[in-house]
Write a protein that holds these residues in place. Structure first.
Motif, PDB file in Angstrom:
ATOM      1  N   ALA A  30      19.982  17.623 -42.963  1.00  0.00           N
ATOM      2  CA  ALA A  30      21.540  17.495 -43.583  1.00  0.00           C
ATOM      3  C   ALA A  30      22.431  18.432 -42.530  1.00  0.00           C
ATOM      4  O   ALA A  30      21.956  19.296 -41.839  1.00  0.00           O
ATOM      5  N   LYS A  31      23.558  17.672 -42.517  1.00  0.00           N
ATOM      6  CA  LYS A  31      24.588  18.281 -41.644  1.00  0.00           C
ATOM      7  C   LYS A  31      25.175  19.540 -42.397  1.00  0.00           C
ATOM      8  O   LYS A  31      25.691  20.514 -41.503  1.00  0.00           O
ATOM      9  N   ALA A  32      25.209  19.706 -43.382  1.00  0.00           N
ATOM     10  CA  ALA A  32      25.572  20.942 -44.333  1.00  0.00           C
ATOM     11  C   ALA A  32      24.742  21.208 -45.442  1.00  0.00           C
ATOM     12  O   ALA A  32      24.098  20.241 -46.090  1.00  0.00           O
ATOM     13  N   VAL A  33      24.490  22.471 -45.945  1.00  0.00           N
ATOM     14  CA  VAL A  33      23.801  22.748 -47.099  1.00  0.00           C
ATOM     15  C   VAL A  33      24.656  23.978 -47.642  1.00  0.00           C
ATOM     16  O   VAL A  33      25.113  24.965 -47.190  1.00  0.00           O
ATOM     17  N   ILE A  34      24.661  23.843 -49.071  1.00  0.00           N
ATOM     18  CA  ILE A  34      25.552  24.858 -49.821  1.00  0.00           C
ATOM     19  C   ILE A  34      24.492  25.346 -50.702  1.00  0.00           C
ATOM     20  O   ILE A  34      23.624  24.887 -51.597  1.00  0.00           O
ATOM     21  N   LEU A  35      24.355  26.575 -50.627  1.00  0.00           N
ATOM     22  CA  LEU A  35      23.749  27.322 -51.674  1.00  0.00           C
ATOM     23  C   LEU A  35      24.524  27.923 -52.832  1.00  0.00           C
ATOM     24  O   LEU A  35      25.337  28.985 -52.590  1.00  0.00           O
ATOM     25  N   ALA A  36      24.488  27.275 -53.860  1.00  0.00           N
ATOM     26  CA  ALA A  36      25.505  27.649 -55.002  1.00  0.00           C
ATOM     27  C   ALA A  36      24.479  28.513 -56.052  1.00  0.00           C
ATOM     28  O   ALA A  36      24.414  28.015 -57.196  1.00  0.00           O
ATOM     29  N   THR A  37      23.635  29.324 -55.848  1.00  0.00           N
ATOM     30  CA  THR A  37      22.647  29.810 -56.703  1.00  0.00           C
ATOM     31  C   THR A  37      22.956  31.053 -57.644  1.00  0.00           C
ATOM     32  O   THR A  37      22.361  31.474 -58.287  1.00  0.00           O
ATOM     33  N   ASN A  38      24.073  31.636 -56.919  1.00  0.00           N
ATOM     34  CA  ASN A  38      24.676  32.479 -57.819  1.00  0.00           C
ATOM     35  C   ASN A  38      23.607  33.806 -58.329  1.00  0.00           C
ATOM     36  O   ASN A  38      23.011  34.168 -57.337  1.00  0.00           O
ATOM     37  N   ALA A  39      23.709  34.182 -59.584  1.00  0.00           N
ATOM     38  CA  ALA A  39      22.442  35.173 -60.064  1.00  0.00           C
ATOM     39  C   ALA A  39      21.150  34.888 -59.733  1.00  0.00           C
ATOM     40  O   ALA A  39      20.262  35.605 -59.847  1.00  0.00           O
ATOM     41  N   TYR A  40      20.885  33.459 -59.335  1.00  0.00           N
ATOM     42  CA  TYR A  40      19.547  33.144 -59.360  1.00  0.00           C
ATOM     43  C   TYR A  40      19.145  33.038 -57.594  1.00  0.00           C
ATOM     44  O   TYR A  40      18.319  32.527 -57.666  1.00  0.00           O
TER      45      TYR A  40
END
Length: 336
Positions: A120-130
């Motif tokens: 992927a060109k971009a990766v978002i880690l939206a994992t917050n408290a996990y």
């Protein structure tokens, strides 16, 4: 979005109430009300009589009503977002743990526990408290806290009529606050902070049952039918945070912290508005330094884990001079 996309999500948009249980909290609510009204927001201060009528709860001296807010069913909202995303062509892969991220020639390579690989060109880690250890150092910028919830059996009509009759959500002004709302099926749902360890019995929710009866003694004969918990993420700053990861850790094995850089326009506006933030920056110059943030929170988390201290004690160990008025300044900035 719920209306525009015709999402099957129960919601009521009649406002959010912050309930004040002390004179100090009531004064803070008055300041908040003045700030928001100066910016044209649909808010108002509530007297002791008014908050009793709107909540049906005991023990509040007054409060503050923000009519712009509302209540939704979070599970239904998440499910419906997934549905319309899938309909638009988004691929959702559940139960696929990512175990490695690498970047090469401008592309990220994602490796999963099952052996699959993606690019992927971009990766978002939206994992917050996990957040786990996928990116070394990122988890240490987040304090995972436990939010416990209980839900009563559906309330009898005579009791339901006097509890949140207009459907607002409420959170109070206590340092370890409680928050509550009525569900679409007529239950009272109440939540608050729980123990740092994983729950092992129904007794781990007992503090919420006590809070429920303190607010609503008439519910003593209504059973608690549902109990659950989840994690929420906190950090040293409270405002929402983001960062852009390098392709890998630096020479000391660290990644940039999540706070905005001081030259970010929004951050500078918040910094100007919050005198408390300035005092913290003077007292703890490393607070805004990503290189210093990770070891500070790591040490604090180890102390919390070792001592098994309370939520409040844990926060004191992590951020000794934390204050509660920072978020108001940030919220005001966002409305400018």
């Amino acid at each position: 979005m719920i209306r525009d996309e015709k999402l099957a999500v129960p919601f009521v948009r009649n406002g959010w109430i912050q309930a004040a249980h002390t004179e100090t909290a009531l004064k803070a609510a008055g300041n908040r009300d003045r700030q928001w009204r100066n910016r044209g927001a649909d808010v108002r201060l509530l007297s002791q009589t008014e908050i009793a009528a709107l909540t049906g709860a005991q023990g509040y001296l007054g409060g503050w009503l923000d009519r712009r807010a509302g209540v939704i069913d979070p599970l239904a909202y998440t499910s419906e977002l997934a549905r319309i995303a899938s309909a638009a062509g988004v691929k959702i892969a559940e139960h696929q743990k990512v175990v490695r991220l690498d970047k090469n020639a401008g592309l990220w390579r994602i490796s999963t526990e099952g052996g699959a690989e993606l690019q992927a060109k971009a990766v978002i880690l939206a994992t917050n408290a996990y957040t786990g250890d996928l990116l070394p150092g990122l988890a240490e910028t987040i304090v995972p806290l436990h939010s416990f919830q209980i839900a009563t059996a559906p309330l009898p009509a005579d009791l339901a009529a006097g509890i949140l009759p207009e459907g607002q959500a409420v959170s109070d002004s206590r340092r370890i606050l409680v928050y509550y709302r009525k569900s679409a099926d007529g239950r009272l749902v109440l939540g608050g902070r729980g123990r740092m360890a994983l729950p092992t019995s129904e007794g781990d929710w007992a503090h919420l049952e006590r809070a429920l009866l303190r607010l609503y003694p008439a519910l003593s004969g209504v059973g608690i039918e549902k109990r659950w918990f989840g994690r929420v993420g906190d950090d040293a700053g409270s405002p929402p945070a983001y960062s852009r990861a390098r392709a890998g850790p630096d020479s000391r094995g660290r990644l940039p912290g999540p706070w905005r850089r001081p030259d970010d326009r929004a951050w500078r506006a918040h910094y100007r508005l919050s005198g408390e933030r300035r005092r913290q920056a003077i007292a703890f110059p490393g607070l805004f330094d990503p290189a210093d943030t990770v070891p500070r929170l790591s040490a604090g988390r180890r102390r919390c884990d070792d001592r098994l201290v309370s939520y409040a004690g844990c926060i004191r160990a992590l951020i000794p001079h934390r204050r509660r008025n920072q978020l108001d300044s940030f919220m005001i900035m966002k409305n400018l």
